[in-house]
Scaffold this active site. Structure first.
Site, PDB file in Angstrom:
ATOM      1  N   ASP A 206      27.110  -5.046   9.374  1.00 10.46           N
ATOM      2  CA  ASP A 206      27.975  -3.581   8.836  1.00 10.46           C
ATOM      3  C   ASP A 206      28.729  -3.543   7.654  1.00 10.46           C
ATOM      4  O   ASP A 206      29.192  -4.552   7.303  1.00 10.46           O
ATOM      5  CB  ASP A 206      28.977  -3.251  10.239  1.00 10.46           C
ATOM      6  CG  ASP A 206      29.664  -2.014  10.067  1.00 10.46           C
ATOM      7  OD1 ASP A 206      28.938  -0.911  10.068  1.00 10.46           O
ATOM      8  OD2 ASP A 206      30.770  -1.993   9.780  1.00 10.46           O
ATOM      9  N   GLU A 268      23.299  -2.997   6.562  1.00 12.72           N
ATOM     10  CA  GLU A 268      23.828  -1.716   6.086  1.00 12.72           C
ATOM     11  C   GLU A 268      23.999  -1.778   4.408  1.00 12.72           C
ATOM     12  O   GLU A 268      24.922  -2.417   4.282  1.00 12.72           O
ATOM     13  CB  GLU A 268      24.862  -0.853   7.043  1.00 12.72           C
ATOM     14  CG  GLU A 268      25.226   0.126   6.551  1.00 12.72           C
ATOM     15  CD  GLU A 268      26.332   0.945   7.098  1.00 12.72           C
ATOM     16  OE1 GLU A 268      26.597   2.087   7.285  1.00 12.72           O
ATOM     17  OE2 GLU A 268      27.436  -0.070   7.693  1.00 12.72           O
TER      18      GLU A 268
END
Length: 534
Positions: A206, A268
């Site tokens: 993330d 990401e």
């Protein structure tokens, strides 16, 4: 070590990966929240659908202010989701079904009740004093610079105990870790090893592009498009996002995972298409799969899609493996953007482009954004930055398994409301319909498994015109053409050579020879054609 040679095929290259927001997938105990036992009960569906791996949003202990991306303990399971016994049972059952499991890794920040932050905030002399980003106040007593939180307001929060500010890229309750500190890196590595030793097949990282912030605390410049942007985007995050030093952090994470064979590191990333290639690595490898949302961001017409696809392939290194993502827990539903007819074309595009496809639970039934009443909103984005269409709850609404009021998701009250049943947009109803969007997703994944050149073959663009996006997939033995009518009107499409129709997005054309080297595409129709030797 260089980026991997294309001679070696990793398991994730031919795979199809399915993201699951666990809290919204299947509730097993009537508390209105999905859990590990509920997911285990739906593995037969995942096997039937044909996915090769699932990626779970965070399952760790959390106050759950931001869908679990505020972690209180990296080596735990939140009691709302279940126990370690239930996790081990889930993992064993997935592996028995030949489905791999990817967990979310959140290395940028913790929850403010994490023991690391509790200790760090207690004193500037504590053992973990510099595990987070602490800075003295400016001369006027205010924040040290103009950096903004993504959730609105200053990214600096005053701590009276330490008489200093700490930095938070996201919520006030999500303090950023200090990745310049080797002890922090070691602690995250230990957390990774905890789950890798337990048998997970990899991580999705993330916010991987924001791990390092400018050491000089230089102010971010104004965004020239500020008037049309939400307040958190009114500065250009030059000194807080995608700093060059961040790449060393990703390289460190990759070193940890490379100690475990056949484990995936995807992540990401931020920035335009031309930046995505950096996340694969140069002399040192970084992410196996930097997640690419270009199809979600592209205008939906043949010429724009042609340009988007070309720009992406040109941006990644020669030996890098591509990846295409069309949905996610914080991305607006693609079906709401392109409509019911074109979402079938999108499915064929996703499953036939060269690369690993990712899609989000519910995309396979053409799920659209669910209307959430104002008094049921959970997403802090909408609460803190209202009125800009940033709410992510419409994507996170519980999965609709059938057309009952609560969709077969729970026997209790769901944590977010479901859309009213229309008798169509649910799994059970579409499993009974051999031409449903669900049937199409399943058929496309089966076709990928049948044809090696769809899984691993090369990609050759063809000229897209007259609303038809077209390209070719090839390997040493086969050539497959894909033609997608992005318009609502019929279009005649021609090619060279004899072909056999393999599939239409309408699922109503039988496999047949096409001796005329042409086909009349109906509006919103895509076809897959295998070229045959003369």
């Amino acid at each position: 070590m260089s980026v991997e040679s294309r001679d070696e095929v990793a398991w994730w290259e031919p795979a199809v990966i399915y993201e699951i927001a666990l809290i919204s997938f299947q509730d097993s105990n009537g508390d209105g929240k999905g859990d590990l036992a509920g997911l285990t009960s739906r593995i037969d569906y995942l096997k039937w659908l044909g996915v090769d791996a699932v990626w779970l949003t965070p399952i760790y202990k959390s106050p759950f202010r931001d869908l679990g991306y505020d972690i209180s303990d990296y080596c735990s399971i939140d009691p709302a989701f279940g126990s370690f016994d239930e996790f081990d049972r889930l993992l064993k059952t997935l592996h028995a079904a030949e489905i791999r499991l990817i967990l979310d890794l959140v290395p940028n920040h913790t929850a403010n009740d994490h023991e690391w932050f509790v200790e760090s905030s207690s004193s500037p002399n504590s053992a973990k004093a510099d595990w987070y980003i602490w800075v003295d106040a400016a001369e006027n007593g205010g924040p040290p610079n103009n950096w903004l939180s993504r959730f609105g307001g200053s990214a600096w929060e005053w701590c009276e105990t330490r008489r200093q500010y700490y930095y938070h890229s996201f919520l006030v309750e999500q303090p950023d870790l200090n990745w310049r500190n080797p002890a922090v890196r070691a602690a995250i590595a230990d957390a990774m090893r905890f789950w890798l030793e337990r048998g997970v097949d990899g991580f999705r990282v993330d916010a991987s592009a924001v791990l390092i912030k400018d050491e000089f605390l230089r102010d971010n410049p104004p965004n020239p498009k500020a008037k049309s942007k939400p307040p958190p985007q009114r500065l250009t995050p030059v000194f807080t996002d995608d700093r060059p030093e961040t790449m060393s952090c990703i390289e460190f994470i990759r070193e940890v995972i490379d100690d475990y064979p056949e484990r995936l590191l995807c992540g990401e990333v931020q920035g335009k298409i031309d930046r995505i290639g950096h996340f694969y690595g140069n002399d040192r490898p970084r992410l196996h799969l930097p997640l690419n949302f270009a199809l979600l961001d592209s205008r939906w017409d043949a010429l724009s899609l042609q340009a988007t696809i070309d720009a992406y392939f040109n941006a990644i290194p020669e030996h890098a493996w591509p990846v295409w993502v069309v949905g996610g827990h914080d991305k607006q539903r693609i079906a709401s953007k392109v409509g019911d007819a074109q979402v079938r074309v999108l499915a064929m595009l996703l499953m036939t482009l060269r690369g690993t496809p990712f899609f989000f639970m519910g995309d396979e039934i053409g799920r659209k954004r669910v209307s959430i009443p104002s008094d049921r909103i959970r997403d802090p984005f909408e609460k803190l930055v209202p009125g800009y269409g940033l709410c992510r709850d419409p994507e996170r609404a519980p999965m609709r398994w059938d057309d009952s009021p609560d969709g077969g998701f729970t026997t209790g009250s769901p944590w977010l409301p479901l859309e009213p049943s229309d008798g169509v947009a649910n799994v059970a109803g579409q499993q009974r319909d051999e031409r449903s969007i669900l049937a199409l997703f399943r058929a496309l994944m089966a076709l990928r498994r049948e044809h090696s050149c769809l899984r691993q073959g090369g990609y050759e663009p063809l000229r897209s015109q007259n609303d038809v996006l077209a390209y070719k997939r090839t390997d040493s033995r086969n050539e497959i053409l894909v033609a997608l009518n992005i318009g609502a009107e019929p279009r005649k499409w021609h090619w060279q050579g004899h072909g056999r129709l393999l599939m239409s997005t309408h699922l109503d054309r039988l496999s047949q020879l096409l001796p005329d080297a042409s086909i009349l595409l109906r509006g919103n129709e895509g076809v897959i054609i295998a070229l045959e030797a003369r």
